[in-house]
Design an enzyme around this catalytic site. Sequence first.
Site, short mmCIF file in Angstrom:
data_model
loop_
_atom_site.label_atom_id
_atom_site.label_comp_id
_atom_site.label_asym_id
_atom_site.label_seq_id
_atom_site.Cartn_x
_atom_site.Cartn_y
_atom_site.Cartn_z
N GLU A 1 0.78 -1.33 0.08
CA GLU A 1 0.02 -0.09 0.12
C GLU A 1 0.80 1.27 -0.29
O GLU A 1 0.55 2.16 -0.83
CB GLU A 1 -0.96 -0.05 1.34
CG GLU A 1 -2.09 -0.97 1.29
CD GLU A 1 -2.89 -0.96 -0.02
OE1 GLU A 1 -3.39 -0.07 -0.28
OE2 GLU A 1 -2.88 -2.16 -0.70
N TRP B 1 2.24 1.69 -3.35
CA TRP B 1 1.03 2.28 -4.18
C TRP B 1 0.97 3.82 -4.09
O TRP B 1 0.98 4.52 -5.18
CB TRP B 1 -0.25 1.87 -3.94
CG TRP B 1 -0.85 0.61 -4.66
CD1 TRP B 1 -0.94 -0.74 -4.23
CD2 TRP B 1 -1.38 0.57 -5.90
NE1 TRP B 1 -1.43 -1.55 -5.25
CE2 TRP B 1 -1.90 -0.52 -6.28
CE3 TRP B 1 -1.46 1.58 -7.03
CZ2 TRP B 1 -2.32 -1.21 -7.70
CZ3 TRP B 1 -2.12 1.27 -8.00
CH2 TRP B 1 -2.53 -0.16 -8.39
N TRP C 1 -20.07 13.60 -20.14
CA TRP C 1 -20.74 13.27 -18.78
C TRP C 1 -22.01 13.99 -18.78
O TRP C 1 -22.23 15.10 -19.27
CB TRP C 1 -19.89 13.76 -17.63
CG TRP C 1 -18.39 13.24 -17.81
CD1 TRP C 1 -17.19 13.75 -18.27
CD2 TRP C 1 -18.18 11.90 -17.23
NE1 TRP C 1 -16.35 12.74 -17.97
CE2 TRP C 1 -16.81 11.69 -17.73
CE3 TRP C 1 -18.78 10.76 -16.70
CZ2 TRP C 1 -16.14 10.55 -17.24
CZ3 TRP C 1 -18.13 9.61 -16.24
CH2 TRP C 1 -16.84 9.29 -16.49
N ASN D 1 -11.26 2.53 2.04
CA ASN D 1 -10.83 2.36 1.01
C ASN D 1 -11.56 1.71 0.20
O ASN D 1 -11.74 1.69 -1.05
CB ASN D 1 -9.27 1.91 0.88
CG ASN D 1 -8.72 2.03 -0.64
OD1 ASN D 1 -8.71 3.36 -1.02
ND2 ASN D 1 -8.32 1.14 -1.11
N TRP E 1 -16.46 12.18 -13.11
CA TRP E 1 -15.39 11.91 -11.81
C TRP E 1 -14.84 13.00 -11.35
O TRP E 1 -14.48 12.98 -10.03
CB TRP E 1 -14.43 10.94 -12.25
CG TRP E 1 -13.58 11.43 -13.30
CD1 TRP E 1 -13.85 11.41 -14.85
CD2 TRP E 1 -12.26 11.93 -13.07
NE1 TRP E 1 -12.60 11.86 -15.24
CE2 TRP E 1 -11.75 12.04 -14.24
CE3 TRP E 1 -11.43 12.36 -12.07
CZ2 TRP E 1 -10.47 12.80 -14.41
CZ3 TRP E 1 -10.28 12.77 -12.05
CH2 TRP E 1 -9.66 12.90 -13.37
N TRP F 1 -9.62 7.78 -8.13
CA TRP F 1 -10.70 8.05 -8.82
C TRP F 1 -10.45 7.80 -10.13
O TRP F 1 -11.34 7.04 -10.82
CB TRP F 1 -10.58 9.72 -8.81
CG TRP F 1 -11.80 10.10 -7.71
CD1 TRP F 1 -11.47 10.06 -6.48
CD2 TRP F 1 -13.15 9.87 -7.69
NE1 TRP F 1 -12.73 10.50 -5.55
CE2 TRP F 1 -13.49 10.41 -6.49
CE3 TRP F 1 -14.13 9.56 -8.76
CZ2 TRP F 1 -14.89 10.39 -6.13
CZ3 TRP F 1 -15.54 9.72 -8.44
CH2 TRP F 1 -15.94 9.90 -7.26
#
Length: 440
Positions: A262, A265, A294, A329, A347, A370
């Site tokens: 993690e 990441w 969108w 998460n 988004w 995202w």
Amino acid sequence: MSLKTKEKITLFWFRRDLRLHDNAGLYYALRWKTPVVPVFIFDKTILDDLDNKEDRRLTFIHQNVVALQKELNQIGSDILVFYGHPTDVWKELSEQYDIAEVFTNTDYEPYATERDTAVAKILHTKNAELKAYKDQVIFEKKEILSAQNTPYTVFTPYSRMWRQQCNDFYLSSYPNEKYFKNFLKWTGSEIPTLEQMGFKRTDEDFPSSKIPAELLENYEKGRDFPAMEATSRIGIHLRFGTVSIRELARYAMQHSNLYLNELIWREFYQQILSNFPHVGKGKAFRAPYDDIEWGYDKDAFQKWCDGKTGYPLVDAGMRQMNAIGFMHNRVRMVTASFLSKHLLLNWRLGEAYFAEKLLDYDMAANNGGWQWAVGSGTDAAPYFRIFNPEAQAKKFDPKGEYIKKWVPEIGTAAYPEPMVDHKMARERCLKAYKKALEKS
């Protein structure tokens, strides 16, 4: 300002590194030739954009700046604290003091890069230099490259190379304490209160900066289940540098290989932001995704924000974040997918809302998460993979404990019907995505 001195001084500028120990830039400042004076700026450029005058993060920052001052006072020193625009503050400092150099740690966000360039120009007119060091990551920018000498855009090979290159040299702490004698001896600085800056202190019980070893040793079993207290909650400390990434990485290596993943990441997304800066300026990592049409429905967006979508796991996550500034998460992925794919709303609206609410908000990680959920980012979920919130709830909250905690009216007439049908939403999403991607 209460500091009065005519001798040449070195200034250290605290930003995302609110600690005296194991701080790279501070270490190099303390080993420089002149006495060190710390500086912190409550940045009006950022704070003026905050609509919420009770932003929890400001309380956290203020508490830790006060804690820094207490530590400095114990060794006979102090910190200059300002509320203003950094360029104005540095003009004032460069005119008032004989500055040898200014040390700091690198911040990779677009605004920070522009700000530091402007400050460096101001200091240059006074024959001083802004020296920035790597501190918030183990590896930055282009330190981890592929065999083709290019930045990685897929996590797995990046993480493999990260682990190969990581050794004691990169994980060693900086022995700052050995050089504390090089702080300028002075006291009497006044830190502006939050109220003086137009904000209000929140009554907040922030997560601990200490992770129990037992939590990491059980991390793999519990981390996907939001009802369990099985995640570290240390994000806010990493965001503002009240913990050292080197110490945390060493600790993870001792207790949890998955938790170390993690942290990798986090570094992966930081290097994406550095090497592909368009992602920090509202653009999709994969350009064709900028062509998606969108919709915009203010009421639908507000229902998502308020946790009133009629999908219990989505609503629980949004209410948790609104209430305490944290969302599990697994649930972040589900709520992000729901906004972009079920509601077909941009988004970037959700990214901005998370940025406003999350205690641990970090541009690189927030943007990366995202774009992963949307399908437009690195290592992204394929656009045709659309989370079913009900299936996710059954799998990761089988007893409904998490949902019942945050959506107590579940199962009553007070709880709304689903605002959109899953099957219809899925088909609409696939159609919109396919139309955009066929152009490329």
